[in-house]
Design a protein around this motif. Structure first.
Motif, PDB file in Angstrom:
ATOM      1  N   GLU A 196      57.858  39.630  66.437  1.00 14.33           N
ATOM      2  CA  GLU A 196      57.854  41.095  66.531  1.00 14.33           C
ATOM      3  C   GLU A 196      57.760  41.784  65.174  1.00 14.33           C
ATOM      4  N   HIS A 255      52.495  46.627  70.466  1.00 16.70           N
ATOM      5  CA  HIS A 255      53.783  47.270  70.140  1.00 16.70           C
ATOM      6  C   HIS A 255      54.402  46.620  68.919  1.00 16.70           C
ATOM      7  N   ALA A 256      53.946  45.422  68.587  1.00 17.25           N
ATOM      8  CA  ALA A 256      54.465  44.651  67.454  1.00 17.25           C
ATOM      9  C   ALA A 256      53.529  43.454  67.310  1.00 17.25           C
ATOM     10  N   GLY A 257      53.705  42.747  66.175  1.00 16.93           N
ATOM     11  CA  GLY A 257      52.865  41.567  65.955  1.00 16.93           C
ATOM     12  C   GLY A 257      51.522  41.929  65.377  1.00 16.93           C
TER      13      GLY A 257
END
Lengths: 261, 261, 261, 261
Positions: free
Chosen positions: D11, D38-40
């Motif tokens: 994340e 959303h992340a990564g």
């Protein structure tokens, strides 16, 4: 023997954190706040501005490339005039948030790859500085010595604050030694402190080759995103005060009028 | 019988274009310029500001959600105070670019889903307007009648300019009929022109149920991103002038002091 | 005398359009679809895949820098291995959407600045091609002759399809003449058509200096984002058919097995 | 008495870190890897995949809203079919990186606001699950009991793995108690461990009202982004092993064929 202790802060993004801003802000006297391009977002900018103001820290804009993924550290070959618009956009955004919080922006500096490019390239530095002058002639430009940015700022009659990077080696001409070369980064904490003390006492530093370099410095830049950063910043501040000096926000050190104070 | 002809422009992004801004700017008297969140970027903002200034058009900020992919038309359930920071960031960015170009920002309006949410929700409108008041109390807020944004702006003593959407139906209370309902959008060009003429002559419009609604309008909003938009804007301007009226930039119509002119 | 007529499509983003994809897809036989980094988004990719499949057009991935603002045309100095991950991410995303739509991805090409850099730099081409080989050894790599990408693809035993840019001049070694040099872009439509006909008849083209260059071409690349693009593509297709040739999707032209067909 | 110990990882984003992924991966048996929305990012995804593979951990996709700024935790009112494209894009990207690394993706789960919305709304869950089924019918869908996502997955004949959130209260119907209600989050570490032991011994948990709920769980989800997360994960694993159970990657627990194992 007054000097500004300066750091790059507000470098988180959304839920992501970078460095211990609050602890660092208890030590420094001016802050370069990321403006949402390479790091930062409106919420973090607002919070950082208010935290800085509550501590009497001078608020500056830290402008960079629109590259959150690369943290502004990757060269992007963009048109200089377009980059100048990016810079003004960021300055305006920070200034807007500062104004809404009842604060003033006193200075600005260039981050990462944009900073390196603008330091080395007069053809890039000129439109960037021209745009900053059009935006606000009262902004103090944080510079390294012997850079295209310093030359452009002086040419446009803007005030400069020379920053000293205590953990970086300088060459005989006073320019930063490239990170790619051996010895460019000084990792020994005591050596870093010794350089600060020498600078304060003598007004000069030693180049990587041992040459004495006069350095009319207004700011010592400390880094916030490395382990031990806050402790090192505290040690530097202590060393300044032990040497009989004091730390002051940058705008009190750079007098009205153009050029270096 | 003076009125401002207003449009949303500068809605391109990078290499992408949206609408024929230059043709539209030959017709309108004030522009709401996208600020890089739902559309626009620093280069387009700068260019649009300069084009507007060259034509004597009033420059406004058009602020929206950070959702380029959805063009700011999708509801994002974000914290109201965080959204207020987003708004100030955008206002500051546009104001910075305008200042560097030697121009002033006179007004602002809310785009898309953020506009719809702020129009309907007092708990969102309040922090947004409070932040705008902290940023610049002189900004004119472009509003629809009977909205939470209008109420909040008046509560904070900000000046409002009521905008009339000539191609949209209003209900008996003077609020916009939801696009989801039949008859909400008036597609017949002659009917749109007729509404404008009636508004200018009578100072009122007819609701969707035929009720006469007084409407103290300062702005007629024309859309720029639909086919035929420029031609419709020209026809509206012609209709205003044929009716003995004239078009004027918004800031000349909204007097100093709080509330509606 | 069979050749693939190839174009870059799906270059819109959100509400933004770029080029007349549907008209162009009625003419071409293979498509390079933007993958959401320099252009494109999941919805546009899906729609473009389905439109292509409905016309029997081969589906390829067009991978670029993560720079929507610069449309992937700006050099970003990123780590080659990191860029290889960006490429595989994009290939996987397109392949996933294609699979869900019941289609196959047959080929890939590099867009803009990433394409130029990978064409010129063996140290970049190697990790990019290695990653592609790890992702899918059956992908056909669309290349220009005499490039680092072609060398790397052949070294890894991947199949290449040499693309001819009909409106661009080549030097005596068969490399593209830089856009910065005079005569690099051939703007006269008839001259472009003449080059296509000569290529089909002789299997060779004339360099910028008039030298005859054998060119074992599998694809003619037409551009979709300029005015008149669709008309030019239709003329090229007509010229091919008038010369007794035919257009075929790329995967039918590049035989199984490594190297050039 | 075998169960999968599962966590959301990968994340970070660019230079930003979130949680101590490596320490957590020494404890868990399956990972849900953020896919760049959303992340990564591609580099973090690749590294996380390889770290997971080296430990024999099952690799899953954790898909979310395109909202890095909000970490995917903000509701975005987007079209369900468009969201389904976003999901497939993310699944494809992760699958591509996994394939290039010589690994397989075994499962997927929904993150944050998208997960909450899809759990509650059959009209959203249906197109999402349909798209996943079109992408890869072998993917195991990680679900909470009594959700629209579980219903849609079973309707489409996909395999589900019911996840138990050890630190969250359930109502008498087996649905998660909303975080907005008191008692929704169980903060006492011993209470969390006690729940896990009871689940393993009895195959049931106690609802917030004390009712015994049979819960045919395959996964225990531990959180990685809170202080003490790794220590809690280790304690849960120890509790499982002390109770005579063992931890196993999810794909070994969910048999071939449709529905719950």
């Amino acid at each position: 023997m007054k000097i500004d202790l300066n750091a790059d802060i507000g470098e988180g993004f959304g839920h992501y954190k970078m460095g211990d801003d609050e602890a660092l802000m208890d030590v420094i006297t001016s802050a370069n706040i990321a403006c949402g391009f390479h790091a930062g977002d409106p919420v973090i900018m607002d919070r950082t501005i208010r935290l800085a103001a509550a501590r009497g820290i001078d608020i500056g804009a830290h402008v960079g490339f629109p590259d959150m993924l690369g943290f502004g550290r990757r060269v992007i070959q963009a048109d200089p005039v377009e980059l100048a618009r990016y810079v003004v956009y960021q300055l305006g955004a920070l200034e807007g948030l500062a104004r809404a919080a009842g604060c003033q922006v006193t200075h600005m500096s260039f981050h990462g790859a944009l900073g390196n490019m603008a330091a080395a390239d007069d053809a890039l530095a000129e439109p960037l500085i021209q745009a900053i002058a059009e935006f606000d002639r009262k902004l103090i430009i944080s510079v390294s010595t012997h850079t295209a940015i310093e030359r452009a700022a002086l040419r446009h009659g803007l005030r400069c604050a020379t920053a000293f990077l205590a953990d970086r080696a300088y060459d005989d001409e006073g320019a930063l030694v490239s990170r790619k070369l051996k010895g460019a980064v000084i990792e020994d904490k005591d050596a870093v402190l010794q350089r600060v003390i020498e600078l304060l006492r003598e007004g000069s530093i030693r180049s990587i080759n041992g040459k004495t370099l006069p350095m009319p410095v207004k700011q010592i830049l400390v880094h916030g995103d490395t382990p031990g950063a806050v402790a090192l910043a505290r040690s530097i501040r202590q060393a300044i005060e032990d040497a009989g000096g004091s730390v002051e926000p940058v705008a009190r050190l750079v007098q009205a009028g153009a050029g270096h104070a």
